[in-house]
Structures are given as structure tokens and as C-alpha cells.
Scaffold this motif. Structure first.
Motif, short mmCIF file in Angstrom:
data_model
loop_
_atom_site.label_atom_id
_atom_site.label_comp_id
_atom_site.label_asym_id
_atom_site.label_seq_id
_atom_site.Cartn_x
_atom_site.Cartn_y
_atom_site.Cartn_z
N VAL A 81 0.87 -1.17 0.00
CA VAL A 81 0.00 0.00 0.00
C VAL A 81 0.91 1.23 0.00
CG1 VAL A 81 -1.87 -1.15 1.22
CG2 VAL A 81 -0.12 0.05 2.50
N GLY A 82 0.33 2.37 -0.28
CA GLY A 82 1.11 3.61 -0.34
C GLY A 82 1.69 3.95 1.01
N LEU A 83 3.03 3.93 1.11
CA LEU A 83 3.64 4.14 2.41
C LEU A 83 3.88 5.61 2.72
CD1 LEU A 83 6.13 1.16 2.55
CD2 LEU A 83 3.92 1.41 3.64
N GLY A 84 3.40 6.50 1.87
CA GLY A 84 3.54 7.93 2.14
C GLY A 84 2.56 8.39 3.19
N GLY A 85 1.56 7.55 3.48
CA GLY A 85 0.58 7.92 4.50
C GLY A 85 -0.84 7.61 4.08
N ALA A 86 -1.12 7.60 2.76
CA ALA A 86 -2.51 7.38 2.32
C ALA A 86 -2.88 5.91 2.35
CB ALA A 86 -2.70 7.94 0.91
N VAL A 87 -1.89 5.01 2.38
CA VAL A 87 -2.05 3.55 2.41
C VAL A 87 -3.12 3.05 1.45
CG1 VAL A 87 -1.05 3.11 4.67
CG2 VAL A 87 -3.45 3.68 4.53
N LEU A 109 5.47 8.91 -14.66
CA LEU A 109 5.44 8.22 -13.37
C LEU A 109 6.24 9.09 -12.42
CD1 LEU A 109 5.00 5.71 -11.52
CD2 LEU A 109 7.11 4.80 -12.45
N VAL A 110 5.56 9.65 -11.43
CA VAL A 110 6.23 10.52 -10.47
C VAL A 110 6.54 9.68 -9.24
CG1 VAL A 110 5.97 12.54 -8.98
CG2 VAL A 110 5.07 12.58 -11.31
N VAL A 111 7.76 9.72 -8.75
CA VAL A 111 8.12 9.01 -7.53
C VAL A 111 8.39 10.06 -6.46
CG1 VAL A 111 9.62 7.30 -6.48
CG2 VAL A 111 9.11 7.18 -8.92
N ASN A 112 7.69 9.95 -5.36
CA ASN A 112 7.68 10.99 -4.34
C ASN A 112 8.73 10.73 -3.28
OD1 ASN A 112 7.05 12.95 -2.47
ND2 ASN A 112 4.84 12.66 -2.65
N GLY A 113 9.84 11.49 -3.38
CA GLY A 113 10.86 11.42 -2.33
C GLY A 113 10.88 12.74 -1.61
N GLY A 114 9.74 13.43 -1.61
CA GLY A 114 9.69 14.78 -1.06
C GLY A 114 9.96 14.84 0.42
N VAL A 142 -3.57 18.63 -10.91
CA VAL A 142 -4.60 17.59 -10.84
C VAL A 142 -5.94 18.31 -10.69
CG1 VAL A 142 -5.45 15.64 -9.51
CG2 VAL A 142 -3.00 16.01 -9.75
N PRO A 143 -6.95 18.00 -11.54
CA PRO A 143 -8.20 18.75 -11.47
C PRO A 143 -8.92 18.60 -10.13
CG PRO A 143 -8.39 16.89 -12.96
CD PRO A 143 -6.95 16.98 -12.58
N SER A 144 -9.68 19.61 -9.77
CA SER A 144 -10.40 19.63 -8.51
C SER A 144 -11.33 18.43 -8.42
CB SER A 144 -11.21 20.92 -8.43
OG SER A 144 -12.22 20.81 -7.44
N GLY A 145 -11.24 17.68 -7.34
CA GLY A 145 -12.10 16.51 -7.19
C GLY A 145 -11.66 15.35 -8.06
N GLY A 146 -10.51 15.46 -8.73
CA GLY A 146 -10.06 14.39 -9.62
C GLY A 146 -8.86 13.66 -9.06
N LEU A 147 -8.31 12.77 -9.90
CA LEU A 147 -7.14 11.99 -9.50
C LEU A 147 -5.99 12.31 -10.45
CD1 LEU A 147 -8.82 8.51 -9.07
CD2 LEU A 147 -7.93 9.93 -7.23
N PRO A 148 -4.75 12.02 -10.04
CA PRO A 148 -3.63 12.23 -10.97
C PRO A 148 -3.80 11.43 -12.26
CG PRO A 148 -2.82 11.89 -8.75
CD PRO A 148 -4.29 11.65 -8.69
N LEU A 149 -4.49 10.30 -12.19
CA LEU A 149 -4.71 9.48 -13.38
C LEU A 149 -5.44 10.28 -14.46
CD1 LEU A 149 -4.10 6.58 -14.13
CD2 LEU A 149 -6.41 5.96 -13.45
N ASP A 150 -6.26 11.26 -14.05
CA ASP A 150 -7.01 12.06 -15.02
C ASP A 150 -6.10 12.86 -15.93
OD1 ASP A 150 -9.55 12.88 -12.52
OD2 ASP A 150 -9.26 11.11 -13.77
N ILE A 151 -4.90 13.21 -15.45
CA ILE A 151 -3.98 13.95 -16.32
C ILE A 151 -2.83 13.07 -16.78
CG2 ILE A 151 -4.53 16.28 -15.54
CD1 ILE A 151 -2.14 16.10 -13.67
N GLY A 152 -3.00 11.73 -16.65
CA GLY A 152 -2.00 10.82 -17.16
C GLY A 152 -0.77 10.72 -16.28
N VAL A 153 -0.94 10.90 -14.97
CA VAL A 153 0.19 10.81 -14.05
C VAL A 153 -0.14 9.78 -12.96
CG1 VAL A 153 1.56 12.08 -12.34
CG2 VAL A 153 0.80 13.22 -14.42
N VAL A 154 0.85 8.99 -12.58
CA VAL A 154 0.70 8.10 -11.43
C VAL A 154 1.85 8.41 -10.48
CG1 VAL A 154 0.52 5.72 -10.65
CG2 VAL A 154 -0.28 6.34 -12.92
N CYS A 155 1.54 8.48 -9.18
CA CYS A 155 2.56 8.89 -8.21
C CYS A 155 2.70 7.84 -7.12
CB CYS A 155 2.15 10.24 -7.61
SG CYS A 155 3.33 10.90 -6.44
N PHE A 156 3.91 7.39 -6.88
CA PHE A 156 4.17 6.44 -5.80
C PHE A 156 5.26 7.00 -4.90
CE2 PHE A 156 1.75 2.74 -6.86
CZ PHE A 156 1.61 2.77 -8.23
#
Lengths: 494, 191, 182
Positions: free
Chosen positions: A136-142, A159-164, A252-266
Motif C-alpha cells: 500500500v502507499g507508504l507515504g501515508g494514504a495507504v 510516473l512521479v516518484v515521491n521522495g519529497g 490535478v483537477p479539482s475533485g479528480g485523480l492524478p490518473l485524469d492527467i496521465g500521471v501516477v505517483c508512488f
């Protein structure tokens, strides 16, 4: 060199990360008991598969996923299940959750571990492995990663990888990137293959130079087009939507997901777990967690899921005046109801608090409409209006003012000169609106059932009336028919 | 063309019916609790006032003429009543919820002193046909503006920390007074 | 004199004709406002308001025969929503209709059920499964907590279980503000 963009607002809180990054990640020893909740992920809780008295192996599935959004739960070590009962959950409510309590036998014996070839195994099999490993997403959203990685033929541009890791105090991702960059990059390659993305960007805040260097070195030999970008350190640059804006320039559009703009983030830690699950066959049973705050030796530990927070904190030596623990960071985390609660998949940091380090907040004073909150909001909302509406319980207007686009980052809270607990009001309003929607749906179902019942009763009445109307001629006909058959029968016989 | 623009600016801001001329206060106070109803009332009044201005000018010029000038008020009221009835029927069909919420205030547009005042002012100022229309439109737009502004403020006042003696109508009246003071700042905008 | 009468009469006739035509053209069937009011009511069909169900109560509200403060399961929040929808004054819950009870679900004690179907006939949303001489059971997901099944049971085997708070339905409380006195 990629062109970076910026997101509106943001704050620069004091980082407090230095103290927990001096030492490398340490392996936490086996605690005397592990408390493993059946719900450590978004969606439906796992169904327990074990009963008290059973022996389990490390990595054995002890909770089966429900259909839909769900994930399995595994035994973090080999041992005996001593109980399957309600235990205090790591949740702000202080309520209990169903947990499997396991007593380790000290042998750390794995169940079967099968590796998959990440580049030749079919995509479906890889996704199944991600699902079965409970990733599951270990950034906190699981959120279950197998569902997120299933793009269903959608074209993924990035594909965005979040090391923020932008929140103060937390440094687990930083240390993971410094020490295990090659494995993370291999995990990214697997995700790159699964999503079919055109490009890969790893976003790391520029206050982590060692992590940036390590990831850049590891990415150099990678099969995937992995670009490591150092983003300006600004809270909340590690938020999914904010990082996507910074590295791709798209919102990312309001109320939408990153998938809507062709992005996936892990998250980077998720990518690390993906590598372990695919190449080593290990399900998610441990994670790196920062123990910091009012402790003598703050550092990062790799500990088993289910380790009680008290046992983990003991390793770092909490100060004598420690009055509690926060799970998460100081802005988005929450106070744990008790130190008995276990470490779960969502736990990225434990902060020991003391009255000196985390003094009680001053009482909230009236809003003076200074507008500072709107200046810092990364989602470009109007926090003071959301506050007015939430306070007056005017939920309709709050929703109209995009309450559900709030990521609860706490920037507005941080800058408010009147010390108003703004995020608490938004969480309250969101909860009330969700409950209202649920109740409306239940009411609609009840109304349909009631109307059908009235219709059914009416129909039965009409059927009864129709039967009664045809009864008199029919009764005569019915009496006549047997006599006729008897006559013909007797006539036939005779 | 310029004179029509001046009429509009003049009636919407400088001589706002509600804020400066202090006409039409009944629906102003009664309908401004929620923003949606205020906007709905604005639409209804704009329609009624514009059509009434045009119709009353035509009736006054061609039907009444100088001899029957004493019938002005009576015939204007009859025309306005008819138009309001028509508006009510259309609204009942198009937006029954708004019709239910506006309730009694919709037929009360008939007795709105602003809606009678504007056609009478047209007669008094000897406006032409197009001028009358613009005067009516401007007046109604000014009415809608005041209504919408006040409605938005009242909605926020609902959730605000108002001292107990002032809650409800009292704070609304005080706010209306402040708005009126603000609109007096427009004096001298149109010479 | 005559011209004045003619003029006024003329205006009246023209307007009358226009309105008559409009009355036919813009005719409206039924009362859609009742639907809007019904959408707000909680659909427990409990009858505590004094009407045999939520829809009759909605109709009574729109007609003006009933006040908006007669629904205990809806609570004060619903009264406020009705007040906002219809532009009426908010009133606290009427004393005649009783106190709002906590959300609960009916539970049949299967060891005592005799299969008489009286509760099935009473349930307004058909949330009880069963047949004559067969075991009855409440479908918990469909039960609205109206309590209409409790009285008809001849062996008193139905009780109301309040819905407890758990991790699934917990929500954040209204933030306390210690500085505010009132």
C-alpha cells in the motif's frame, strides 16, 4: 535538466530533521508481542484467517483481502497467534480495532518466498504479486498499490516518484534513499513497466543532498528513463498534487485523480517494497520509521509492523518528561491515544512530545480576516471562508467553496495569528458532509423500499379482488368439471 | 448611445433605488436571507420592471394621451399586476422551488413602490421609449445589485459572532444602513 | 368619460386574455416542492410526526398543515434544512413528538420467535425476512430504526440495539473553543 514549476502558497516551518539523520537505519529487535491490526490500509478491512493457538510463519497471510479496495495482512514474524481481539488502534478516536496478537518464537522463519522476473513475468502476474504482498502507499494514504498501478490501458505520461518528505521531523524516506537507492530504483523500474509510463521523475526536496546524490548515482545505470529532480524545499512540496505540479507543471483537477492527467505517483518507500515483493518474494511486513522528538537518541529504525510504539520508543530513550507520542509529523500527524498501539503500514514517524517541546496550543481567538491563511494555501482555497462556514455548520456552502480539495496540510493552521485550529474545523465539516451523503443514500434506499412495499400491497389487493370477482362462476365450473370427468370415466368404464 | 450608458450607471450606482432612493425595502429585507432567493428575486424584478417601463410608456403616450393623464397611476398598476401574474406563472413552471421559497414576495412585487415609482418617474422626466426601457432596466439592475450584495452579507452574518441583542433583523438593518452610506459615495459620479 | 372607461376596460381585457392564455400554456401538474421536502426527510417512516409516513408529512408541510419541527429522527439539523429550503423560521423540535432517540437497529431474539409474521407486516421498508412458521430475521442494512415492529410482536422478542461508534463510522467532533463564553 527538467524545468520545474511552483505551487501557490506553502510555508517554511523549522525542519528538525538533522537530529534523526546522523545515524544509519538500525534494525529494531523483536518485541515480546506483536499486535497486527486487520485494517492497515484504505478500503475494507482484511478478514482474519487465523485463530488463537495457531502457529504462523513469517510472511504468512493472516488477513485475507475483501473484494474491491482492500489488501491482505501478513504475519510480521514466525510465532504463535495468542489472541484475535480488539486492541487500541493507532487512530485519533482512541477506538479499538480487531488485531491478531502474535508472540514471536524468535526464529524469524519465513514461509514460501518466490521471486518473479520483473522484466519477463506478465504484467498481470506482477500486479497480483503486488496485491498479494499487501503493498500500500507508504507515504501515508495507504491506498492499495496494485489498484493504483492497474492503469487499464490508460496512457500514462509521467510516473512521479515521491521522495519529497517535506514535513518537519520525518526522515525515514531520506535515510531509505541514502542507503538503499539501488533497490528503490529497481522498484521504480518495475512500476515503470507496470504503468507503461513515457517518463519517470523522482522528486526529492533539495534539503536532502545525500539522498539526491545516491538516487542520481543509482538511476544512472537504470533501464528506465529515471530522472532525479531536486525540488525546492517548501512545505508541502511532498504532497502528491503539489509535487506533480512542480515536476510536470500540470494541476490535478479539482475533485479528480492524478490518473485524469496521465500521471501516477508512488512514494519511494512503496517502490522499495515493490522491489522486495517482486525480486525477493517478501510481503510487506516491516518499514522504516523515524523515532524523534523528546528522545535521547533520535534515529530511524527498520521495525516489524505490529511493534508496540512504547517498545520502539524505548530504543531511542524517551526523556523523563515525555507526556505522549505523535504518529506522523507535527502538522499532519495526530496524538496517539496510548503508547500500547502498534506500528502500522501508515506509521512513518513517532515523535515523543513533552510540555517543553510541544506546549499546549493557546486558546483560539476570533478570526481577524487577515488573509494569511489564503496566502499560504497550496490548494488555492479560501481557508477563512471554509472556517466561517464549517463553524456555522453551513456545509452546503463549505462544499461549494471546494472543501474536499483541502489536503489538510496545516499551512493555514500554522500561520493563523489567532491560533484557530482551522484543520480541525475542516475535518469536522468533511466528516459531517460524508455522513450526510451516506444517510441520504440510506434514506433514498428506504424510500424506494417503502414505495415498493406500498406497490406490492396494492398489487396483492388487486389480485385478491380479481380472484374474488371470478370465484362465483369459477366455483360452479370447478364443481361441474369433476362430475363431468367422473361421468365420462364411469361412462367410459361402462 | 452614451446617454443610455449614463442612464444605466446613474440608476445602478448613483441613484440606486434601494440604497439611495430608499424604495422597495420590503422584498429587500424579506428575500435576502439566502443568496439564491435574492438572485431569483432580482431576475423576477428585472423582468417585471423592464417590461412594465416599456408597456407603461406606450400606454401613457398612445392610449392615455394628455386628456386621460389622471388615469396614469391606475393603468400602470393594472399593467404591473398583469405582468407580475405572468411572471409568477412562468416561475411556477420553470423553478417551482424558487416559486415556493419566494412565496408571498412574488405577488408583492405588484405593490413594490420601486416597481411603480420607476414608470411614474419616466413620465415625470419625459423620457423617450428607449430611455424608459433603460431607466427601468437600470433601476432593476440596481435593485438586484443591492439585493445580491445584501444577501451575500446576510449569509455570512448567519455564521458570524453577533452579540445577542443584535442577532436577526437588527444587525441586518444596521448593515443595510452602512451599505446605504457606502452608496452615497457614488454621488457626483454622473453629472 | 367614455374614453376613460374604454381605455381601462381595454387594458383589462387585453391583460385578461394574455393571462388566460398563459394559464393554459404554463400549467403545472402536481407539486414538485413536496419531492424536495421529501428528499430532506430521513425516510424512517416511523410515524412519530403524527403522519403515516414521510411523504404524507412532506405534503402536509408544503400545504401548511404541519410545522417543520415534528421529525425527531431528522433532528435539529433537518429542521434547519427545511427552514432554509422553504424560507421559514427555524424552530426547535416540538415537545409533542418526543425526544430524538439514538440511531438503532432492530434485533430479533431467534430463540423466542414463533414465526407469526406480525412484525413483517408492520415493517414499512420490508426489512424483515421470513414467512409464516419460518424463522424471522431483520436485515440490519435495511432497518431504519423506526421501532414499528417492536409493539406487534406477541412474544416481545424484538429489541432495539443502538448503533455503536466504531472506526468505520467515527467522525471528528466539533472543535471546542475555550475562549468563547456563549
Amino acid at each position: 535538466m527538467r524545468r520545474l514549476h511552483s505551487f501557490p502558497g506553502g510555508i517554511h516551518p523549522p525542519e528538525h530533521k538533522e537530529q534523526s539523520t546522523r545515524l544509519p537505519i538500525a534494525a529494531a529487535p523483536l518485541p515480546p508481542k506483536l499486535v497486527v491490526p486487520m485494517q492497515q490500509h484504505a478500503g475494507a478491512a482484511a478478514r482474519p484467517l487465523v485463530a488463537p493457538g495457531e502457529r504462523v510463519l513469517k510472511g504468512q497471510v493472516i488477513g485475507a483481502p475483501e473484494p474491491g479496495v482492500s489488501a491482505p495482512v501478513h504475519a510480521p514474524t514466525s510465532g504463535i497467534v495468542v489472541a484475535l481481539e480488539l486492541q487500541p488502534a493507532p487512530h485519533p478516536s482512541g477506538l479499538m480495532a480487531l488485531c491478531a496478537v502474535i508472540e514471536p518464537d524468535g526464529e524469524e522463519r519465513w514461509g514460501g518466498r518466490a521471486a518473479l522476473d520483473p522484466f519477463h513475468a506478465p504484467g498481470d502476474e506482477l500486479l497480483r504479486r503486488l496485491h498479494e504482498a499487501g503493498i500500500v502507499g507508504l507515504g501515508g494514504a495507504v491506498f492499495p498499490s496494485a489498484i493504483k498501478a492497474r492503469v487499464n490501458g490508460r496512457r500514462i505520461a509521467t510516473l512521479v516518484v515521491n521522495g519529497g518528505e517535506c514535513e518537519p521531523y520525518i526522515s525515514c524516506d531520506d535515510m531509505l534513499m541514502r542507503e538503499r537507492a539501488p533497490e528503490i530504483v529497481r522498484g521504480i523500474e518495475i512500476l515503470y513497466r507496470l504503468t507503461g509510463a513515457a517518463e519517470v521523475v523522482v522528486g526529492i526536496e533539495d534539503n536532502k543532498p545525500e539522498a539526491l546524490a545516491a538516487m542520481r548515482a543509482a538511476a544512472r545505470g537504470s533501464r528506465a528513463p529515471v530522472e532525479v529532480a531536486g525540488v525546492p524545499a517548501l512545505y508541502p512540496a511532498g504532497g502528491e498534487r503539489q509535487l506533480i505540479k512542480v515536476v510536470t507543471g500540470q494541476e490535478v483537477p479539482s475533485g479528480g485523480l492524478p490518473l485524469d492527467i496521465g500521471v501516477v505517483c508512488f512514494n519511494v518507500a512503496t517502490a522499495y517494497c515493490v522491489q522486495r515483493a517482486v525480486e525477493l518474494g517478501e510481503p510487506l511486513v516491516s518499514r522504516v520509521i523515524t523515532v524523534t522528538g523528546n528522545v535521547h537518541a533520535p534515529r530511524n529504525y527498520e521495525c516489524l509492523l505490529g511493534t508496540p510504539v512504547a517498545d520502539l520508543a524505548e530504543l531511542a530513550g524517551p526523556g523523563a518528561d515525555t507526556d505522549g507520542y505523535i504518529m506522523g509529523g507535527p502538522l499532519m500527524g495526530f496524538r496517539l491515544p496510548s503508547p500500547r498501539v502498534p506500528v502500522v503500514k501508515a506509521s512513518n514517524c513517532i515523535i515523543a512530545t513533552s510540555p517543553a517541546l510541544f506546549p499546549p496550543p493557546p486558546p483560539a481567538m476570533p478570526c481577524i480576516r487577515c488573509g494569511r491563511c489564503a496566502e499560504v494555501c497550496p490548494a488555492r482555497l479560501q481557508p477563512m471562508d471554509l472556517y466561517w462556514f464549517a463553524k456555522a455548520r453551513n456545509f452546503e456552502r463549505a462544499e461549494e467553496f471546494s472543501l474536499f480539495d483541502c489536503i489538510e496540510c496545516g499551512c493555514c493552521d500554522f500561520v493563523c495569528p489567532s491560533h484557530i485550529p482551522l484543520v480541525e474545523y475542516y475535518k469536522f465539516a468533511k466528516g459531517e458532509i460524508r455522513t450526510l451523503k451516506r444517510e441520504r443514500q440510506a434514506a433514498d434506499t428506504a424510500r424506494d423500499r417503502h414505495e415498493f412495499r406500498l406497490f406490492r400491497q396494492e398489487r396483492e389487493k388487486q389480485e385478491r379482488a380479481a380472484r374474488l370477482a371470478t370465484r362465483s362462476p369459477k366455483a360452479a365450473h370447478a364443481e361441474g368439471a369433476p362430475r363431468a370427468t367422473a361421468e365420462t370415466a364411469s361412462g367410459g368404464e361402462e | 448611445m452614451e446617454q443610455y450608458l449614463l442612464i444605466l450607471v446613474g440608476t445602478v450606482f448613483v441613484n440606486n433605488i434601494v440604497m439611495v432612493k430608499v424604495l422597495g425595502l420590503c422584498p429587500f429585507m424579506g428575500v435576502s436571507r439566502k443568496l439564491e432567493t435574492a438572485i431569483g428575486m432580482g431576475y423576477a424584478t428585472t423582468f417585471v420592471l423592464t417590461v412594465a417601463s416599456g408597456a407603461s410608456y406606450l400606454i401613457n403616450k398612445y392610449l392615455l394621451g394628455p386628456e386621460l393623464a389622471y388615469l396614469t397611476t391606475l393603468s400602470f398598476i393594472v399593467v404591473i399586476a398583469g405582468i407580475v401574474q405572468l411572471t409568477e406563472m412562468v416561475m411556477r413552471k420553470v423553478s417551482p422551488l424558487l416559486h415556493q421559497v419566494l412565496g408571498i414576495y412574488l405577488p408583492l412585487i405588484t405593490t413594490n413602490c420601486a416597481v411603480l415609482g420607476i414608470p411614474l418617474l419616466n413620465v415625470q422626466e419625459n423620457h423617450g421609449f428607449v430611455e424608459s426601457l433603460f431607466f427601468g432596466l437600470g433601476g432593476a439592475l440596481g435593485f438586484s445589485l443591492a439585493l445580491v450584495l445584501f444577501g451575500a452579507m446576510r449569509e455570512r452574518l448567519e455564521g458570524a459572532d453577533v452579540p445577542a441583542p443584535f442577532r436577526g433583523s437588527a444587525i441586518a438593518m444596521i448593515t443595510a444602513g452602512f451599505m446605504s452610506l457606502a452608496f452615497m459615495g457614488f454621488a457626483g459620479l454622473v453629472k | 368619460m367614455l374614453s376613460a372607461v374604454l381605455v381601462v376596460a381595454g387594458i383589462a381585457v387585453v391583460l385578461g386574455g394574455l393571462l388566460g392564455y398563459a394559464a393554459i400554456r404554463f400549467r403545472v401538474e402536481g407539486n414538485p416542492v413536496v419531492d424536495e421536502v421529501d428528499k430532506i426527510l430521513p425516510q424512517t417512516q416511523c410515524g412519530q410526526c403524527g403522519f403515516p409516513g414521510c411523504r404524507p408529512y412532506a405534503e402536509a408541510i408544503v400545504e401548511g398543515a404541519a410545522d417543520i419541527n415534528r421529525c425527531p429522527p431528522g433532528g435539529e439539523a433537518n429542521i434547519q434544512r427545511l427552514a432554509d429550503l422553504l424560507g421559514r423560521e427555524f424552530k426547535p423540535l416540538s415537545e409533542e413528538v418526543g425526544e430524538p432517540r439514538p440511531r438503532s437497529v432492530a434485533l430479533i431474539d431467534e430463540s423466542r420467535c414463533i414465526g407469526c409474521t406480525l412484525c413483517i407486516q408492520a415493517c414499512p421498508v420490508d426489512a424483515i425476512l421470513g414467512a409464516s412458521k419460518q424463522m424471522h430475521t431483520v436485515i440490519a442494512a435495511e432497518c431504519t430504526g423506526c421501532e414499528l415492529c417492536v409493539a406487534p410482536c406477541p412474544v416481545d422478542c424484538i429489541r432495539m440495539e443502538p448503533i455503536e461508534e466504531d472506526l468505520g463510522n467515527w467522525r471528528w467532533r466539533y472543535p471546542e473553543n475555550p475562549l468563547r463564553a456563549a
